[in-house]
Design a protein around this motif. Structure first.
Motif, PDB file in Angstrom:
ATOM      1  N   PRO B 605       0.874  -1.087  -0.182  1.00 45.61           N
ATOM      2  CA  PRO B 605       0.187  -0.109  -0.019  1.00 45.61           C
ATOM      3  C   PRO B 605       0.711   1.205  -0.022  1.00 45.61           C
ATOM      4  O   PRO B 605       0.448   2.261   0.302  1.00 45.61           O
ATOM      5  CB  PRO B 605      -0.731  -0.228   1.298  1.00 45.61           C
ATOM      6  CG  PRO B 605       0.331  -0.835   2.277  1.00 45.61           C
ATOM      7  CD  PRO B 605       1.117  -1.763   1.437  1.00 45.61           C
ATOM      8  N   LEU B 606       2.224   1.223  -0.303  1.00 43.87           N
ATOM      9  CA  LEU B 606       2.908   2.397  -0.324  1.00 43.87           C
ATOM     10  C   LEU B 606       2.807   3.098  -1.830  1.00 43.87           C
ATOM     11  O   LEU B 606       3.166   2.510  -2.689  1.00 43.87           O
ATOM     12  CB  LEU B 606       4.209   1.960  -0.058  1.00 43.87           C
ATOM     13  CG  LEU B 606       4.831   1.255   1.486  1.00 43.87           C
ATOM     14  CD1 LEU B 606       6.058   0.984   1.285  1.00 43.87           C
ATOM     15  CD2 LEU B 606       4.337   2.463   2.533  1.00 43.87           C
ATOM     16  N   LEU B 607       3.191   4.300  -1.775  1.00 45.16           N
ATOM     17  CA  LEU B 607       3.677   4.990  -2.899  1.00 45.16           C
ATOM     18  C   LEU B 607       5.106   5.687  -2.497  1.00 45.16           C
ATOM     19  O   LEU B 607       4.998   6.247  -1.586  1.00 45.16           O
ATOM     20  CB  LEU B 607       2.763   6.379  -3.167  1.00 45.16           C
ATOM     21  CG  LEU B 607       1.372   5.806  -3.933  1.00 45.16           C
ATOM     22  CD1 LEU B 607       0.634   7.136  -4.050  1.00 45.16           C
ATOM     23  CD2 LEU B 607       1.674   5.348  -5.331  1.00 45.16           C
ATOM     24  N   VAL B 608       5.788   5.442  -3.271  1.00 46.12           N
ATOM     25  CA  VAL B 608       7.369   6.171  -3.079  1.00 46.12           C
ATOM     26  C   VAL B 608       7.744   7.108  -4.062  1.00 46.12           C
ATOM     27  O   VAL B 608       7.545   6.942  -5.533  1.00 46.12           O
ATOM     28  CB  VAL B 608       8.498   4.764  -3.297  1.00 46.12           C
ATOM     29  CG1 VAL B 608       9.649   5.399  -2.821  1.00 46.12           C
ATOM     30  CG2 VAL B 608       8.132   3.787  -2.189  1.00 46.12           C
ATOM     31  N   ILE B 609       7.858   8.220  -3.490  1.00 50.36           N
ATOM     32  CA  ILE B 609       8.131   9.430  -4.386  1.00 50.36           C
ATOM     33  C   ILE B 609       9.386   9.737  -4.262  1.00 50.36           C
ATOM     34  O   ILE B 609      10.036   9.952  -3.145  1.00 50.36           O
ATOM     35  CB  ILE B 609       7.016  10.634  -3.968  1.00 50.36           C
ATOM     36  CG1 ILE B 609       5.703  10.295  -3.540  1.00 50.36           C
ATOM     37  CG2 ILE B 609       7.035  11.617  -4.947  1.00 50.36           C
ATOM     38  CD1 ILE B 609       5.140  11.173  -2.573  1.00 50.36           C
ATOM     39  N   ARG B 610      10.110  10.119  -5.525  1.00 51.37           N
ATOM     40  CA  ARG B 610      11.534  10.542  -5.385  1.00 51.37           C
ATOM     41  C   ARG B 610      11.712  11.949  -5.914  1.00 51.37           C
ATOM     42  O   ARG B 610      10.650  12.534  -6.644  1.00 51.37           O
ATOM     43  CB  ARG B 610      12.256   9.844  -6.776  1.00 51.37           C
ATOM     44  CG  ARG B 610      13.688  10.085  -6.947  1.00 51.37           C
ATOM     45  CD  ARG B 610      14.668   8.960  -7.176  1.00 51.37           C
ATOM     46  NE  ARG B 610      14.753   8.122  -6.359  1.00 51.37           N
ATOM     47  CZ  ARG B 610      15.295   6.976  -6.529  1.00 51.37           C
ATOM     48  NH1 ARG B 610      16.166   6.684  -7.694  1.00 51.37           N
ATOM     49  NH2 ARG B 610      15.329   5.906  -5.423  1.00 51.37           N
ATOM     50  N   ALA B 648       8.213   7.728   1.461  1.00 48.42           N
ATOM     51  CA  ALA B 648       7.223   6.808   1.274  1.00 48.42           C
ATOM     52  C   ALA B 648       5.820   7.239   1.916  1.00 48.42           C
ATOM     53  O   ALA B 648       5.866   7.556   3.030  1.00 48.42           O
ATOM     54  CB  ALA B 648       7.577   5.483   1.909  1.00 48.42           C
ATOM     55  N   VAL B 649       4.668   6.913   1.317  1.00 45.00           N
ATOM     56  CA  VAL B 649       3.725   7.534   1.942  1.00 45.00           C
ATOM     57  C   VAL B 649       2.483   6.264   1.774  1.00 45.00           C
ATOM     58  O   VAL B 649       2.419   5.619   0.831  1.00 45.00           O
ATOM     59  CB  VAL B 649       3.107   8.805   1.330  1.00 45.00           C
ATOM     60  CG1 VAL B 649       3.686  10.052   1.506  1.00 45.00           C
ATOM     61  CG2 VAL B 649       2.708   8.528  -0.128  1.00 45.00           C
ATOM     62  N   PHE B 650       1.683   6.217   2.885  1.00 47.28           N
ATOM     63  CA  PHE B 650       0.466   5.106   2.882  1.00 47.28           C
ATOM     64  C   PHE B 650      -0.525   5.686   3.762  1.00 47.28           C
ATOM     65  O   PHE B 650      -0.256   6.350   4.634  1.00 47.28           O
ATOM     66  CB  PHE B 650       1.212   3.870   3.068  1.00 47.28           C
ATOM     67  CG  PHE B 650       1.446   3.855   4.760  1.00 47.28           C
ATOM     68  CD1 PHE B 650       2.516   4.001   5.067  1.00 47.28           C
ATOM     69  CD2 PHE B 650       0.413   3.108   5.372  1.00 47.28           C
ATOM     70  CE1 PHE B 650       2.967   3.949   6.392  1.00 47.28           C
ATOM     71  CE2 PHE B 650       0.736   2.656   6.725  1.00 47.28           C
ATOM     72  CZ  PHE B 650       1.975   3.104   7.465  1.00 47.28           C
ATOM     73  N   SER B 651      -1.729   5.024   3.425  1.00 45.31           N
ATOM     74  CA  SER B 651      -2.709   5.394   4.327  1.00 45.31           C
ATOM     75  C   SER B 651      -3.636   3.881   4.593  1.00 45.31           C
ATOM     76  O   SER B 651      -3.804   3.001   3.363  1.00 45.31           O
ATOM     77  CB  SER B 651      -3.993   6.125   3.877  1.00 45.31           C
ATOM     78  OG  SER B 651      -5.141   6.321   4.554  1.00 45.31           O
ATOM     79  N   VAL B 660      -1.073  11.109  -4.943  1.00 46.73           N
ATOM     80  CA  VAL B 660      -0.581  11.752  -3.881  1.00 46.73           C
ATOM     81  C   VAL B 660      -0.895  12.913  -3.970  1.00 46.73           C
ATOM     82  O   VAL B 660      -0.614  13.642  -5.153  1.00 46.73           O
ATOM     83  CB  VAL B 660       0.564  10.995  -3.541  1.00 46.73           C
ATOM     84  CG1 VAL B 660       1.498  11.649  -4.613  1.00 46.73           C
ATOM     85  CG2 VAL B 660       1.166  11.704  -2.208  1.00 46.73           C
ATOM     86  N   ARG B 661      -1.195  13.766  -3.070  1.00 49.04           N
ATOM     87  CA  ARG B 661      -0.955  15.415  -2.946  1.00 49.04           C
ATOM     88  C   ARG B 661      -0.394  15.869  -1.751  1.00 49.04           C
ATOM     89  O   ARG B 661      -0.445  14.957  -0.619  1.00 49.04           O
ATOM     90  CB  ARG B 661      -2.260  15.921  -3.382  1.00 49.04           C
ATOM     91  CG  ARG B 661      -3.335  15.645  -2.125  1.00 49.04           C
ATOM     92  CD  ARG B 661      -4.850  16.412  -2.478  1.00 49.04           C
ATOM     93  NE  ARG B 661      -5.623  16.451  -1.396  1.00 49.04           N
ATOM     94  CZ  ARG B 661      -6.889  16.614  -1.531  1.00 49.04           C
ATOM     95  NH1 ARG B 661      -7.483  16.880  -2.743  1.00 49.04           N
ATOM     96  NH2 ARG B 661      -7.746  16.705  -0.580  1.00 49.04           N
ATOM     97  N   TYR B 662       0.472  16.834  -1.854  1.00 43.36           N
ATOM     98  CA  TYR B 662       1.075  17.361  -0.798  1.00 43.36           C
ATOM     99  C   TYR B 662       0.678  18.790  -0.364  1.00 43.36           C
ATOM    100  O   TYR B 662       0.593  19.595  -1.472  1.00 43.36           O
ATOM    101  CB  TYR B 662       2.533  17.199  -0.890  1.00 43.36           C
ATOM    102  CG  TYR B 662       3.376  18.043   0.064  1.00 43.36           C
ATOM    103  CD1 TYR B 662       3.593  17.600   1.598  1.00 43.36           C
ATOM    104  CD2 TYR B 662       3.988  19.142  -0.322  1.00 43.36           C
ATOM    105  CE1 TYR B 662       4.152  18.309   2.262  1.00 43.36           C
ATOM    106  CE2 TYR B 662       4.849  19.992   0.414  1.00 43.36           C
ATOM    107  CZ  TYR B 662       4.783  19.492   1.964  1.00 43.36           C
ATOM    108  OH  TYR B 662       5.447  20.252   2.887  1.00 43.36           O
TER     109      TYR B 662
END
Lengths: 468, 688
Positions: B605-610, B648-651, B660-662
C-alpha cells in the motif's frame, strides 16, 4: 419526483394572461398524463385491512409498563410507493384515555432528510403519548437523500406530500382505525417541526391536490387539529436574511471571507423589508425577541437555575445586552457561515441541506432564493418558475391566513441557544398564526439548543386541557 | 470687434507655435530617463516620440552611435549594443535638428523584470493593515546602494498595444525604497551582493490581473480565457470593437492623467498644487435634488450594480432622520470597509476620509462632531473612488451600516438599504475622465459588457509589456495565481506556459523565468481554508517549469497568511535569487530550490516518491500533509517517512493508492524541507 409548474390561482391577473395560457397547457398535459397513468396502473388499496390484528407489545415509560398493539408498515400511497419510507405505523395503547382518543402523529424528519417510521420510544413524546392513552402514529417520509436507482425521489415538495398523504390515510380510514382523525396532533422537531407547521398551515389547500393525486394519496382531508413544532427550520427563503440580521453584529466570532462579510451585510439590510411585508417593524421584532428571552430566563431562574452574567441578561433590570447573549450562543456552538441556508458557491460542493432539498432529481444542488442566485461565484442567474413554486409550497407562512386556517391549536418552542436558525423565524410564525386567530402556546426555552420533545409534561398538560 | 479679431489671431499663433515646438521635441519613452539601468552585453531597444520625419541621433558615451527616423506614427526606435558592465555612470544623448536630450547616470549591469499581480507589487512599507516582516528595518537599516535601482511602472491596461508606460527610476536609498516591491528588492539585493555589479529591476505589475491578462492574443491557448468562450480568438474582435466604442465615448470627456508626484506622491492626493478635480462643491450644493439620482442598495460592490467592472468616482447620498434626543450629541458613523477610498460629508461638512492607497479593506468608523448635529434631518454624502478591482461598500465586519451615539453604541440608526448614487468620473487605465455631474451620463453610455479592467485577457501585455518590447533583460521573476483560483491544473498549465511564451516573445527567447508558487492563505481565496481550490494552479506552476532550462518555481508553502499579502516576502526574493544565481549565472549551488517530486512508483500500500534537491529532507509527520487516493480519487490522510531522496506514503484506508498530494489545502504550512531549509512545492501527482 414531480417537477412541474402550477398555475397560482390566487395571483392571476389579465397581465399574466400569457403565463396563464402557458400554465394551462402544462396543467392540461399533466391531467392527461395523469389520466393515462391511472389507466396504465391499478391503484393499490388504501383501505385499512380489518383482518390486521396487530401485534401486542409493552413499552416501559418511566417505570410504568404500557401495553399496546402495533400495526406497522401501512403504506399510505397507492402508486409507486417507495416502500422504504412511504408508510406509517400505528400504536394503540390498551388503556385509551377516552373511547376515541386523539391521534398523536410524530414525524422524525430532520434536516429534510428521509425518515423511516420507527416504533414508539420511551424517551420522547411517542412513549409519553402512549402512556397518556393517545393513539400514536409514526409516519415515514422521503427526503433529499432518498433515491431509487440514482433518481432522488424525495426533493421538495415530496417530504410534505408524504406527510399529507399519511394524514389523508388516517382520515380516509377514520371509521376503522382506532383514534379520532378529526383530532390529529402532529409533532416534529427541526425540519420535522417545520413540516408539522406546514401541515397545520396548508391543511386541505388546493395547491397540493394535484401532486397528492398523482402520487396516489387517499382522496380525503389532510387536516390536522393541533401542531406541535419544536425549533422549526421553516420559512427557508427568508431565513438567510433573518440569520444575518440577528448574528451580523458578532461576525467576528465566525470565519467569513470578504465576500461573505459583504453578503452578511446585504442580507441583514434586506430583512427589515421582509418584515414590512409581514406588517412587522424591526422595533417590534426586537421587542418580542427580548421579551421571550427574558421570560425564558425568568422561568429558569424561578426554577433554580443560575443565569450567568456572560449571557448579558439582567433579570433585575429586565434588560439584555444582545451582543453578549449572541456571543454566548455562538460559544455553545459555532454559528453557520454566510449565507446559512442558500449557500454561496453551490456549484462547488458548498451546498447546504436546503440546497439539496431544492435540488434536482439528478442530485444537482440548487439555489432557492433570488439573492443567492444573483450572488453565485459562477455568475448570476434567475430562478426558474419550477423552483419558485417548490419554494412557495414548502413555506407555511404563505398559507397562514384568517380565512383558511384549519388547524387552530399550536404549540411552538424554540431554544435560546439554538443557532440552527434565528429567533425571528419562530416569532414571525407565531405572530402570523396569532393574528390569524390561532390559539398559540409559544415560548422560548432557556439554554436549550436545537432540540425537541423537551418538558413533555408541559406539552401534555396543554394537550389534556385541549382534549378535555 | 477688431479687438476680438486680434485676440483670436494671437491665440491661433500661440497654439501653432506651441504645436510646432512640441512636435520638434524628442520625447523618449518614460523608462528611458535619468538613473536607468541597461542589461550588459546585450542588444536593447531605445524608443520614443518625435514629429514624423524627424531624424533622431542616439549617441552613447561608450562610443556607439545610432540614428532613426520617425514615420507617420511619430515613433522612433533603435536597437543599441551595450558593453560589459562597469561601475561607471554613463550618458546617452538624443539629438535631432531641433532638440537635444541627455539621459544621465545610466548604469550597465544586470536588468530583470518583476511581474505579476499585487502580491509581487506589495512594497517594503506594506499596505495597511498588511505589513512586511522586518520591512521597516530593511527600509531604515540597509545601507543605501546607488548601484541598485528599480523602475516602478505605473499600472496601465489596454486593449491594443501601447508604446509607453509611465513610471520612474528609483535609486536605492533609505528614503526611496519604501514603495519598492519587497520581493523585487530582496531578489535584487541578493543578486547585487553576489554579483557585485549594478542590478536593476523593472517592477511591472498589475494588481488584480488574471494570468490571461498577461498572455498576448497570438499566444492565447484556446481553453485559456476561460471566463469567455472556448475560443478566445473568435471573441477578441468583438470585445475590441465594443471597447473601442466605449473608449471613443469616454474620450469626448475632459480627462486627466493620474500621475505620481515627483516624490512618488499618490495621484489622488493633492501635491504641489496638483489635485484631481473631485468637484465636491457641485455635488454638495444644498439645492441639489438627489431624488433624481439613480438608486441602489448598500452595502454592495460596483460589480453587483450596473456599474459592473467600471472604475472611477461615485457619489452616494442618503437623507434620513435621527431621533430628536440625539441633537447636539457626538455621533459615530459605521460604514464598513470601502473599496478603495472615500471621503464622507455629513450635512455638507467633511467628517472623515480614507484617501491612502490600499485601505480598501479597512473598516470606516467616523466621528461626527456634535456641532454638526443640529437637525433631526441629515444628508450623508460619500465620495468613493474605485481605483482598481471591485469598488464600493464591503459592509461592516460586525453589524450593519449605522449611525450610533458616540458614547452609547446601543442607540443606533441603520443607514444601509436604499441610497442615491451618481458616477462623476470614470477611470480607464491611468486616465480619469470627468463626467457631467448634473445628469446621469451612464444611462446612455455604451458601457462594455466585458469587464474592461485588469482581468481582461491580453490587457496587461498591451498596457505593461508592449512598451518594453525588445528591451534586453536577463530574466523575469513572476508571482501570480490568486485570481485564477479554481483553474484545473491542465487549464492553468496551458495558461502559465503561454505566460512564459509571451514574455519570451516580448523580451527575448533567451530570458530566464522564475516564478513563485501561489501562497497559502486563509481568506484570500473564495474557497475555504481547508479546501483545495488552489491546488490546480499550484500543481501547474511547478509542472510548467519542471526540467526547463533557466526556469523554476519557488515554493512559498511555508509563507501562509490570512490574506494573500503575506508578510514573509524576504525569503521569497532571496529564494528567487538563489535559483537565478544557480540556473542563470552558473553559480555552483547544490540545492538551489526546495525538494521537487520527479517520479513516483507504487508498492501497495506504499507510494514511493523520488525528489530532487532532496538532501537532508525532513518532514513533520505529525502534520500529515501528504494525502493518498485510490482509483476513486477520494483522498485520505497519509503517514509519510523519508528514506534518502525518497518519501514513502501510505494510508490504511487506501490499499491500492494511485494518487498523492502534498500541502493541498488553500491554507497549509508545508513541513517538508531539505537541508537548506527550503520547502517543497505543493503538488498533486498520479501514477503514470
Amino acid at each position: 419526483m414531480i417537477t412541474f409548474v402550477l398555475y397560482d390561482s390566487t395571483k392571476h391577473s389579465t397581465k399574466k394572461m400569457n403565463r396563464l395560457i402557458k400554465y394551462t397547457y402544462v396543467y392540461i398535459i399533466l391531467l392527461m398524463s395523469l389520466a393515462l397513468y391511472s389507466c396504465s396502473k391499478e391503484a393499490g388499496s388504501l383501505k385499512w385491512d380489518t383482518t390486521n390484528k396487530g401485534e401486542h407489545r409493552t413499552l416501559t415509560v418511566g417505570e410504568v409498563p404500557v401495553k399496546y398493539t402495533a400495526y406497522e408498515k401501512l403504506i399510505y400511497v397507492s402508486r409507486n410507493a417507495d416502500t422504504t419510507y412511504q408508510y406509517l405505523n400505528i400504536y394503540v395503547p390498551n388503556n385509551l384515555r377516552e373511547e376515541n382518543p386523539p391521534i398523536f402523529l410524530r414525524t422524525y424528519c430532520g434536516g429534510y432528510m428521509a425518515s423511516k417510521a420507527k416504533g414508539p420510544s420511551a424517551n420522547d413524546a411517542t412513549g409519553y403519548a402512549l402512556s397518556e392513552g393517545y393513539v400514536v402514529c409514526i409516519a415515514g417520509n422521503r427526503g433529499w437523500n432518498s433515491s431509487i436507482n440514482g433518481t432522488y425521489n424525495g426533493r421538495a415538495p415530496e417530504p410534505i406530500l408524504d406527510l399529507k398523504a399519511a394524514v389523508r390515510y388516517l382520515h380516509y380510514n377514520d371509521s376503522i382505525i382506532p383514534g379520532d382523525a378529526n383530532r390529529i396532533i402532529a409533532d416534529g422537531t427541526s425540519a420535522g417541526g417545520a413540516l408539522v407547521a406546514l401541515l397545520g398551515a396548508s391543511a386541505n389547500h388546493s395547491d397540493y391536490d394535484l401532486p397528492l393525486k398523482i402520487m396516489g394519496a387517499a382522496d380525503s382531508s389532510d387536516e390536522i387539529w393541533a401542531a406541535v413544532s419544536y425549533c422549526p427550520i421553516t420559512n427557508l427563503e427568508n431565513s438567510d436574511m433573518a440569520y444575518e440580521w440577528q448574528f451580523c453584529a458578532i461576525n467576528e466570532s465566525r470565519e467569513l471571507s470578504e465576500r461573505q462579510l459583504l453578503l452578511s451585510g446585504q442580507l441583514a439590510s434586506q430583512f427589515p423589508g421582509y418584515l414590512a411585508t409581514q406588517g412587522v417593524t424591526e422595533a417590534q421584532i426586537d421587542f418580542w425577541i427580548r421579551k421571550h428571552i427574558l421570560n425564558a430566563a425568568k422561568k429558569a431562574y424561578d426554577e433554580g437555575q443560575t443565569i450567568s452574567p456572560k449571557t448579558g441578561i439582567s433579570l433585575a433590570d429586565t434588560t439584555i445586552d444582545m451582543t453578549a447573549l449572541l456571543h454566548y450562543v455562538a460559544e455553545a456552538q459555532p454559528l453557520k457561515t454566510t449565507p446559512a441556508f442558500d449557500a454561496y458557491n453551490v456549484a462547488n460542493k458548498h451546498a447546504t441541506f436546503e440546497n439539496k432539498l431544492f435540488g434536482s432529481v439528478q442530485n444537482k444542488d440548487q439555489n432557492f432564493t433570488e439573492f443567492a442566485a444573483h450572488n453565485q461565484l459562477e455568475g448570476n442567474y434567475e430562478l426558474g418558475d419550477d423552483i419558485k413554486w417548490r419554494v412557495r409550497i414548502m413555506n407555511p407562512m404563505n398559507y397562514i391566513c384568517k380565512k383558511n386556517l384549519k388547524c387552530k391549536h399550536w404549540y411552538i418552542r424554540y431554544g435560546t441557544l439554538d443557532r440552527d436558525t434565528s429567533y425571528p423565524i419562530s416569532i414571525l410564525l407565531k405572530h402570523k398564526l396569532f393574528i390569524s386567530g390561532a390559539d398559540v402556546n409559544f415560548a422560548f426555552q432557556w439554554d436549550e439548543p436545537h432540540n425537541g420533545d423537551y418538558r413533555l409534561n408541559e406539552l401534555f398538560e396543554w394537550l389534556s386541557k385541549l382534549t378535555r | 470687434m477688431n479687438r476680438y479679431k486680434s485676440y483670436i489671431i494671437s491665440v491661433i499663433i500661440a497654439i501653432c507655435s506651441a504645436c510646432t515646438q512640441k512636435e520638434s521635441l524628442i520625447i523618449p519613452a518614460t523608462y528611458i530617463s535619468d538613473g536607468m539601468v541597461l542589461q550588459q552585453n546585450a542588444q536593447t531597444r531605445l524608443w520614443g516620440k518625435a514629429a514624423p520625419g524627424t531624424s533622431v541621433k542616439i549617441e552613447t558615451d561608450w562610443d556607439c552611435s545610432f540614428s532613426a527616423t520617425t514615420h507617420n506614427d511619430s515613433i522612433w526606435e533603435v536597437v543599441i549594443v551595450t558593453p560589459k558592465t562597469d561601475l561607471k555612470s554613463h550618458t546617452i544623448t538624443l539629438t535631432s535638428s531641433e532638440d537635444k536630450k541627455t539621459i544621465k547616470n545610466v548604469l550597465i549591469g544586470e536588468l530583470w523584470m518583476a511581474s505579476g499581480e499585487s502580491a509581487m507589487e506589495f512594497p517594503l512599507q506594506g499596505w495597511a493593515p498588511d505589513t512586511i516582516e522586518g520591512g521597516l528595518r530593511t527600509i531604515k537599516e540597509d545601507l543605501p546602494d546607488t548601484l541598485l535601482r528599480f523602475y516602478h511602472s505605473e499600472t496601465q491596461y489596454a486593449i491594443r498595444p501601447v508604446h509607453d508606460v509611465g513610471g520612474h527610476w528609483i535609486i536605492d536609498d533609505t528614503l526611496t525604497r519604501n514603495e519598492i516591491s519587497a520581493i523585487a528588492y530582496h531578489f535584487a539585493k541578493t543578486l547585487r551582493d553576489s554579483l557585485q555589479i549594478p542590478v536593476g529591476v523593472i517592477i511591472n505589475t498589475l494588481g488584480e490581473s488574471r494570468a490571461e491578462s498577461w498572455i498576448s492574443a497570438e499566444n492565447m491557448p484556446n481553453y485559456a480565457a476561460n471566463m469567455y468562450s472556448a475560443n478566445w480568438n473568435e471573441q477578441i474582435a468583438a470585445i475590441t470593437n465594443e471597447i473601442d466604442k466605449y473608449d471613443k465615448w469616454l474620450s469626448k470627456h475632459t480627462h486627466r492623467r493620474l500621475k505620481y508626484g515627483p516624490n512618488g506622491e499618490d495621484p489622488y492626493s493633492s501635491y504641489k498644487g496638483q489635485t484631481l478635480e473631485f468637484r465636491d462643491e457641485a455635488i454638495l450644493m444644498s439645492e441639489n435634488d438627489y431624488s433624481k439620482w439613480a438608486t441602489l442598495t448598500l452595502p454592495s460592490l460596483w460589480s453587483q450594480s450596473n456599474l459592473k467592472s467600471l472604475q472611477g468616482i461615485c457619489w452616494y447620498v442618503k437623507s434620513d432622520t435621527i431621533p430628536r434626543s440625539w441633537l447636539g450629541k457626538k455621533l459615530k458613523l459605521h460604514l464598513g470597509a470601502i473599496d478603495d477610498r472615500d471621503m464622507v460629508f455629513f450635512n455638507g461638512y467633511e467628517v472623515g476620509k480614507h484617501m491612502a492607497s490600499n485601505q480598501f479593506n479597512e473598516e470606516r468608523v467616523y466621528e461626527i462632531d456634535s456641532k454638526y448635529v443640529k437637525n433631526t434631518h441629515f444628508t450623508l454624502a460619500i465620495r468613493v473612488i474605485n481605483t482598481g478591482g471591485e469598488g464600493g461598500f464591503r459592509g461592516c465586519k460586525n453589524g450593519r451600516m449605522r449611525i450610533t451615539l458616540a458614547n452609547d453604541a446601543s442607540k443606533k440608526k441603520y443607514i444601509d438599504g436604499q441610497w442615491k448614487y451618481r458616477v462623476t468620473a470614470l477611470k480607464r487605465s491611468n486616465e480619469i475622465y470627468l463626467l457631467n455631474t448634473e445628469v446621469d451620463e451612464l444611462t446612455n453610455a455604451p458601457l462594455p459588457n466585458w469587464p474592461y479592467n485588469e482581468s481582461l485577457p491580453t490587457v496587461a501585455v498591451n498596457g505593461m509589456l508592449a512598451p518594453f518590447k525588445n528591451v534586453a533583460v536577463k530574466g523575469v521573476i513572476w508571482y501570480q495565481g490568486e485570481h485564477n483560483e479554481f483553474d484545473a491544473d491542465t487549464t492553468y498549465h496551458a495558461i502559465n506556459k503561454a505566460n512564459i511564451k509571451t514574455f519570451k516573445t516580448y523580451l527575448g527567447e533567451d530570458i530566464s523565468f522564475y516564478q513563485l508558487q501561489a501562497t497559502p492563505s486563509e481568506y484570500a481565496y473564495k474557497g475555504k481554508p481547508n479546501e483545495c481550490t488552489m491546488l490546480g494552479v499550484r500543481t501547474a506552476q511547478y509542472l510548467v517549469t519542471k526540467g526547463q532550462p533557466k526556469q523554476g518555481t519557488v515554493s512559498t508553502i511555508d509563507a501562509g497568511h490570512k490574506t494573500f499579502h503575506t508578510p514573509y516576502k524576504r525569503p521569497m526574493g532571496e529564494r528567487l535569487a538563489r535559483m537565478a544565481l544557480s540556473r542563470t549565472y552558473g553559480y555552483d549551488i547544490k540545492n538551489d530550490a526546495g525538494p521537487e517530486p520527479i517520479s513516483m512508483m507504487a508498492s501497495d500500500p506504499l507510494l514511493v516518491i523520488r525528489f530532487k534537491n532532496a538532501e537532508g529532507m525532513t518532514v513533520d509527520t505529525e502534520k500529515c500533509q501528504f494525502e493518498v487516493a485510490g482509483e476513486d480519487g477520494e483522498y485520505f490522510t497519509a503517514t509519510s517517512f523519508v528514506q534518502g531522496e525518497d518519501i514513502a506514503v501510505f494510508s490504511h484506508a487506501v490499499p491500492h493508492p494511485k494518487r498523492v498530494r502534498y500541502a493541498a489545502q488553500n491554507m497549509t504550512t508545508g513541513s517538508l524541507k531539505n537541508i537548506e531549509g527550503l520547502p517543497c512545492v505543493s503538488f498533486e501527482m498520479a501514477l503514470e
